[in-house]
Design a protein around this motif. Sequence first.
Motif, PDB file in Angstrom:
ATOM      1  N   PHE A 261       0.838  -1.189   0.000  1.00 40.08           N
ATOM      2  CA  PHE A 261       0.000   0.000   0.000  1.00 40.08           C
ATOM      3  C   PHE A 261       0.881   1.251   0.000  1.00 40.08           C
ATOM      4  CE2 PHE A 261      -2.061  -3.512   2.137  1.00 40.08           C
ATOM      5  CZ  PHE A 261      -3.289  -3.572   1.507  1.00 40.08           C
ATOM      6  N   THR A 262       0.223   2.420  -0.094  1.00 39.43           N
ATOM      7  CA  THR A 262       0.971   3.677  -0.129  1.00 39.43           C
ATOM      8  C   THR A 262       0.680   4.564   1.069  1.00 39.43           C
ATOM      9  OG1 THR A 262      -0.740   4.895  -1.334  1.00 39.43           O
ATOM     10  CG2 THR A 262       0.861   3.636  -2.651  1.00 39.43           C
ATOM     11  N   GLY A 263      -0.369   4.249   1.818  1.00 37.06           N
ATOM     12  CA  GLY A 263      -0.751   5.113   2.929  1.00 37.06           C
ATOM     13  C   GLY A 263      -1.579   6.300   2.501  1.00 37.06           C
ATOM     14  N   ILE A 264      -2.063   6.299   1.266  1.00 37.55           N
ATOM     15  CA  ILE A 264      -2.956   7.354   0.778  1.00 37.55           C
ATOM     16  C   ILE A 264      -4.379   6.807   0.843  1.00 37.55           C
ATOM     17  CG2 ILE A 264      -3.542   8.879  -1.132  1.00 37.55           C
ATOM     18  CD1 ILE A 264      -0.782   9.396   0.138  1.00 37.55           C
ATOM     19  N   ILE A 265      -5.168   7.309   1.759  1.00 36.63           N
ATOM     20  CA  ILE A 265      -6.507   6.781   1.995  1.00 36.63           C
ATOM     21  C   ILE A 265      -7.424   7.098   0.815  1.00 36.63           C
ATOM     22  CG2 ILE A 265      -8.507   6.825   3.556  1.00 36.63           C
ATOM     23  CD1 ILE A 265      -5.841   5.618   4.699  1.00 36.63           C
ATOM     24  N   GLU A 266      -8.132   6.054   0.342  1.00 35.01           N
ATOM     25  CA  GLU A 266      -9.052   6.247  -0.778  1.00 35.01           C
ATOM     26  C   GLU A 266     -10.396   6.797  -0.330  1.00 35.01           C
ATOM     27  OE1 GLU A 266      -9.387   3.408  -4.121  1.00 35.01           O
ATOM     28  OE2 GLU A 266      -8.102   2.140  -2.875  1.00 35.01           O
ATOM     29  N   THR A 267     -10.905   6.242   0.765  1.00 29.31           N
ATOM     30  CA  THR A 267     -12.226   6.638   1.222  1.00 29.31           C
ATOM     31  C   THR A 267     -12.417   6.214   2.665  1.00 29.31           C
ATOM     32  OG1 THR A 267     -14.597   6.580   0.657  1.00 29.31           O
ATOM     33  CG2 THR A 267     -13.392   4.492   0.539  1.00 29.31           C
ATOM     34  N   LEU A 268     -13.410   6.786   3.291  1.00 27.87           N
ATOM     35  CA  LEU A 268     -13.812   6.377   4.633  1.00 27.87           C
ATOM     36  C   LEU A 268     -14.951   5.376   4.525  1.00 27.87           C
ATOM     37  CD1 LEU A 268     -13.888   9.611   6.831  1.00 27.87           C
ATOM     38  CD2 LEU A 268     -12.651   7.509   7.343  1.00 27.87           C
ATOM     39  N   GLY A 269     -14.818   4.248   5.209  1.00 25.38           N
ATOM     40  CA  GLY A 269     -15.900   3.298   5.313  1.00 25.38           C
ATOM     41  C   GLY A 269     -16.568   3.419   6.662  1.00 25.38           C
ATOM     42  N   GLU A 270     -17.713   2.771   6.809  1.00 23.64           N
ATOM     43  CA  GLU A 270     -18.430   2.769   8.087  1.00 23.64           C
ATOM     44  C   GLU A 270     -18.759   1.338   8.464  1.00 23.64           C
ATOM     45  OE1 GLU A 270     -22.781   4.118   9.708  1.00 23.64           O
ATOM     46  OE2 GLU A 270     -21.673   5.564   8.492  1.00 23.64           O
ATOM     47  N   VAL A 271     -18.504   0.982   9.708  1.00 22.38           N
ATOM     48  CA  VAL A 271     -18.814  -0.363  10.176  1.00 22.38           C
ATOM     49  C   VAL A 271     -20.332  -0.526  10.221  1.00 22.38           C
ATOM     50  CG1 VAL A 271     -18.598  -2.023  12.054  1.00 22.38           C
ATOM     51  CG2 VAL A 271     -16.684  -0.496  11.516  1.00 22.38           C
ATOM     52  N   ALA A 272     -20.837  -1.460   9.401  1.00 25.61           N
ATOM     53  CA  ALA A 272     -22.283  -1.711   9.350  1.00 25.61           C
ATOM     54  C   ALA A 272     -22.675  -2.853  10.275  1.00 25.61           C
ATOM     55  CB  ALA A 272     -22.709  -2.032   7.917  1.00 25.61           C
ATOM     56  N   GLY A 273     -21.723  -3.741  10.577  1.00 25.30           N
ATOM     57  CA  GLY A 273     -22.028  -4.862  11.451  1.00 25.30           C
ATOM     58  C   GLY A 273     -20.770  -5.584  11.879  1.00 25.30           C
ATOM     59  N   ILE A 274     -20.844  -6.224  13.042  1.00 22.84           N
ATOM     60  CA  ILE A 274     -19.729  -7.011  13.576  1.00 22.84           C
ATOM     61  C   ILE A 274     -20.283  -8.333  14.061  1.00 22.84           C
ATOM     62  CG2 ILE A 274     -17.861  -7.123  15.282  1.00 22.84           C
ATOM     63  CD1 ILE A 274     -17.985  -4.057  15.442  1.00 22.84           C
ATOM     64  N   ARG A 275     -19.647  -9.430  13.652  1.00 23.96           N
ATOM     65  CA  ARG A 275     -20.094 -10.760  14.067  1.00 23.96           C
ATOM     66  C   ARG A 275     -18.932 -11.540  14.650  1.00 23.96           C
ATOM     67  NH1 ARG A 275     -20.376 -15.793  11.574  1.00 23.96           N
ATOM     68  NH2 ARG A 275     -19.650 -14.909   9.592  1.00 23.96           N
ATOM     69  N   GLU A 276     -19.135 -12.113  15.824  1.00 23.69           N
ATOM     70  CA  GLU A 276     -18.117 -12.938  16.456  1.00 23.69           C
ATOM     71  C   GLU A 276     -18.227 -14.379  15.986  1.00 23.69           C
ATOM     72  OE1 GLU A 276     -17.463 -12.680  20.689  1.00 23.69           O
ATOM     73  OE2 GLU A 276     -18.502 -10.743  20.767  1.00 23.69           O
ATOM     74  N   GLU A 277     -17.078 -15.009  15.784  1.00 17.05           N
ATOM     75  CA  GLU A 277     -17.029 -16.440  15.470  1.00 17.05           C
ATOM     76  C   GLU A 277     -15.770 -17.000  16.126  1.00 17.05           C
ATOM     77  OE1 GLU A 277     -17.473 -19.433  11.671  1.00 17.05           O
ATOM     78  OE2 GLU A 277     -16.456 -17.514  11.374  1.00 17.05           O
ATOM     79  N   GLY A 278     -15.936 -17.659  17.266  1.00 18.03           N
ATOM     80  CA  GLY A 278     -14.780 -18.095  18.031  1.00 18.03           C
ATOM     81  C   GLY A 278     -14.007 -16.880  18.494  1.00 18.03           C
ATOM     82  N   THR A 279     -12.703 -16.837  18.189  1.00 16.33           N
ATOM     83  CA  THR A 279     -11.886 -15.676  18.556  1.00 16.33           C
ATOM     84  C   THR A 279     -11.785 -14.674  17.410  1.00 16.33           C
ATOM     85  OG1 THR A 279      -9.874 -16.845  17.870  1.00 16.33           O
ATOM     86  CG2 THR A 279     -10.515 -17.015  20.199  1.00 16.33           C
TER      87      THR A 279
END
Length: 198
Positions: free
Chosen positions: A2-20
């Motif tokens: 990567f280059t460290g130049i951010i393309e866009t901001l995303g937003e967390v829509a959901g988080i799901r746990e599965e084991g660890t």
Amino acid sequence: MFTGIIETLGEVAGIREEGTNLHFTIRSDISRELKIDQSVAHNGVCLTVVALSEGMHTVTAIAETLQKTNLGLLRPGSKVNLERCMLMNGRLDGHIVQGHVDQTAMCVRRSELEGSWEYRFRYNSATGNITVEKGSVCINGISLTVVGSEEGEFSVFIIPYTFEHTNLQEVNEGDTVNIEFDIIGKYVARLTARSASV
């Protein structure tokens, strides 16, 4: 890579746990352009796209990744810096970034100046990682120039564009960020330490 130049901001829509593991579903402008198995940096962490839906993509973080990064602190609605891997025929506008976070750091000062912001971060220097003044560092996936460097601390200045288009706008004193130190600096430090022990 990567280059460290951010393309866009995303937003967390959901988080799901599965084991660890944690599966993060991210809504973003680039999600519809992604493919399964593609590598995308999320707050500087290289993660593999495992599922796609309309305007969203899902990635998985394993226990080791969660221990070394700030991804475990994400919640639905959290903003995430996103960058797809660089094209080999593209310009390296930032610096060489692997997407392998070395450790986290804490913001110990955020100062609004006239036209810019200064952030100061503190990290555990016992890991052997270092910064140098005018060197490069990657914070939450953002390629930045170090302006002040001491053992275990460094500072950076942020221009308005970077402030407005990355999640640094949400980073305040006491918050945790991901740090990837400059790969060239890491090799030099390792070689120097090895020579000193001979």
